[in-house]
Design an enzyme around this catalytic site. Structure first.
Site, PDB file in Angstrom:
ATOM      1  N   GLU A 184      36.707  37.743  43.945  1.00 14.63           N
ATOM      2  CA  GLU A 184      36.376  39.034  42.821  1.00 14.63           C
ATOM      3  C   GLU A 184      36.997  40.399  43.668  1.00 14.63           C
ATOM      4  OE1 GLU A 184      35.779  38.760  39.897  1.00 14.63           O
ATOM      5  OE2 GLU A 184      34.820  36.914  39.541  1.00 14.63           O
ATOM      6  N   HIS A 217      42.684  35.493  34.032  1.00 10.91           N
ATOM      7  CA  HIS A 217      42.090  36.198  33.072  1.00 10.91           C
ATOM      8  C   HIS A 217      43.230  37.471  32.844  1.00 10.91           C
ATOM      9  CE1 HIS A 217      37.935  34.814  33.995  1.00 10.91           C
ATOM     10  NE2 HIS A 217      38.373  34.262  32.755  1.00 10.91           N
ATOM     11  N   GLU A 247      42.926  40.898  34.376  1.00  8.79           N
ATOM     12  CA  GLU A 247      42.669  40.855  35.796  1.00  8.79           C
ATOM     13  C   GLU A 247      44.056  40.709  36.608  1.00  8.79           C
ATOM     14  OE1 GLU A 247      39.730  38.043  36.755  1.00  8.79           O
ATOM     15  OE2 GLU A 247      38.102  39.119  35.480  1.00  8.79           O
TER      16      GLU A 247
END
Length: 424
Positions: free
Chosen positions: A394, A182, A185
């Site tokens: 994450e 992404h 990110e």
């Protein structure tokens, strides 16, 4: 590289300020703004290197700055040269030179042969925006300073940028870490790049000697593959390499039908496809869910594409995976400080036990992926296809893109996972 002058702004200015700092011609704040202090440093650097002293950073000045972006120079051995003299002249160490030049003896150096001289700073910066250009400098520099790091290109992006992969180790236990599926990110890219540089330095005996036995054991037992920037076009949009007014910036801005902050809200590739919704693992269900949520066409996030593996970046990742025998994969994302370890009812052997170990060394909770998100991701496909442990990590907390100021905490939290994954 962009032509820079007084008043320029953006990630290339951050690169310039970083290079000038390393060259000891800039002592200001690295802020991406080409102001009077940056111009003064540029003039000093040009003067010291016998360049045209005009304060403009064009091809000739960028070429002179190259060693301060890659972390090495090349030197032709002259009569009377010794490694200790070369180390002292370049403010580096004998160990760094011998690591970069395997087989080079301490005496009787081969006159006329060109060797690599590492400079006295880490290659991977962890305090600036990570663009694709910066990544290529880092890949080049790490390969030059640590020849036992292998580099490869596994495919290319929509806009033709080569997708890099690095490998370290020679063991049969293969693991793979990937980052920046992404665009917003992108902070995950310096996380994995810093890890491979730190690993290489410790293994070579250049840093933290008390840890060398651990890393030497890891080198013998495992091979770690790293794909540090799966989505280079999207990353360059978010970090500012595509400036307002450029063709790419304006074209993607017209696709922002969700009216998210632009470009900071952009997750997708340069065709508006979310690369982590591209893999053949209940892709049809992912399409149904995302369409019901309103993500029905190319845009900044959550569009699944026309079919699984429709995008060159996801194709490259799938083909790279199929060409290897990965025991385990880590996919780095932000944010939430959680570890997603499961895909639906698939339970690969040891997957939960390993997730618990990752929790222990990071403090991140290991949790099941929410039902509405448990489809078509790389982790999902890897688990489904190979019945082996795959994890989505994450990192960090807040709103994407996370500020680079979070890097230190994120790296400290994840160094245990990055190391442990090669042993389990």
């Amino acid at each position: 590289m962009e032509l820079l002058r007084l008043g320029s702004r953006g990630p290339d200015v951050e690169l310039l300020q970083t290079a000038l700092t390393r060259a000891r011609h800039f002592w200001g704040v690295i802020d991406g703004i080409f102001g009077p202090v940056t111009r003064r440093g540029t003039l000093d650097f040009q003067n010291a290197n016998r360049l045209t002293t005009d304060g403009l950073v064009g091809p000739v000045t960028w070429a002179a700055l190259h060693p301060y972006l890659t972390g090495y120079i090349r030197r032709t051995i002259a009569p009377g040269d010794t490694i200790s003299d070369l180390a002292r002249q370049n403010n580096t160490t004998i160990g760094a030179i011998t690591t970069a030049n395997p087989g080079l003896g301490a005496t009787n150096l081969p006159i006329g042969e060109q060797i690599v001289i590492p400079l006295d700073f880490d290659v991977v910066p962890t305090n600036i925006s990570f663009t694709y250009n910066l990544l290529t400098f880092c890949v080049e520099g790490l390969r030059a300073r640590y020849p036992f790091i292998e580099t490869n290109v596994i495919g290319s992006s929509v806009l033709g940028k080569p997708i890099h992969a690095l490998a370290i180790g020679k063991g049969q236990n293969q693991v793979m870490y990937n980052a920046s599926h992404h665009a917003n990110e992108w902070i995950t890219t310096p996380v994995v790049m810093r890890f491979i540089e730190e690993y290489a330095a410790i293994y070579a005996g250049l840093d933290l000697p008390m840890l060398r036995p651990v890393y030497a054991d890891m080198y013998e037992k495992s091979t770690i593959y790293i794909v540090p920037m799966v989505n280079p076009d999207g990353v360059d949009l978010v970090t500012g390499a595509y400036a307002p007014g450029s063709d790419v910036y304006e074209a993607l801005k017209t696709m922002n039908y969700l009216r998210l902050p632009f470009p900071g809200g952009w997750k997708a590739n340069a065709r508006g496809v979310d690369l982590n919704l591209q893999y053949p693992a209940t892709w049809d269900l992912a399409k149904e869910i995302k369409f019901a949520q309103g993500f029905t066409k190319p845009g900044p996030r959550d569009y699944v594409g026309e079919h699984p593996l429709s995008e060159p970046e996801s194709i490259a990742m799938a083909e790279f995976t199929r060409a290897h025998d990965f025991r385990l994969t880590l996919s780095y994302h932000t944010q939430g400080e959680v570890i997603y370890w499961r895909y639906r009812d698939f339970l690969p052997p040891q997957s939960e036990e390993i997730a618990k170990l990752f929790t222990r060394v990071s403090g991140y909770l290991h949790v099941q992926t929410p039902y509405l998100s448990d489809n078509a991701g790389y982790k999902d496909w890897f688990i489904k296809e190979y019945n082996r442990p795959g994890y989505t990590i994450e990192c960090g907390l807040g709103v994407n893109p996370l500020p680079i100021s979070q890097f230190g905490r994120i790296y400290r939290d994840n160094i245990g996972i990055l190391t442990l994954a090669a042993f389990v």
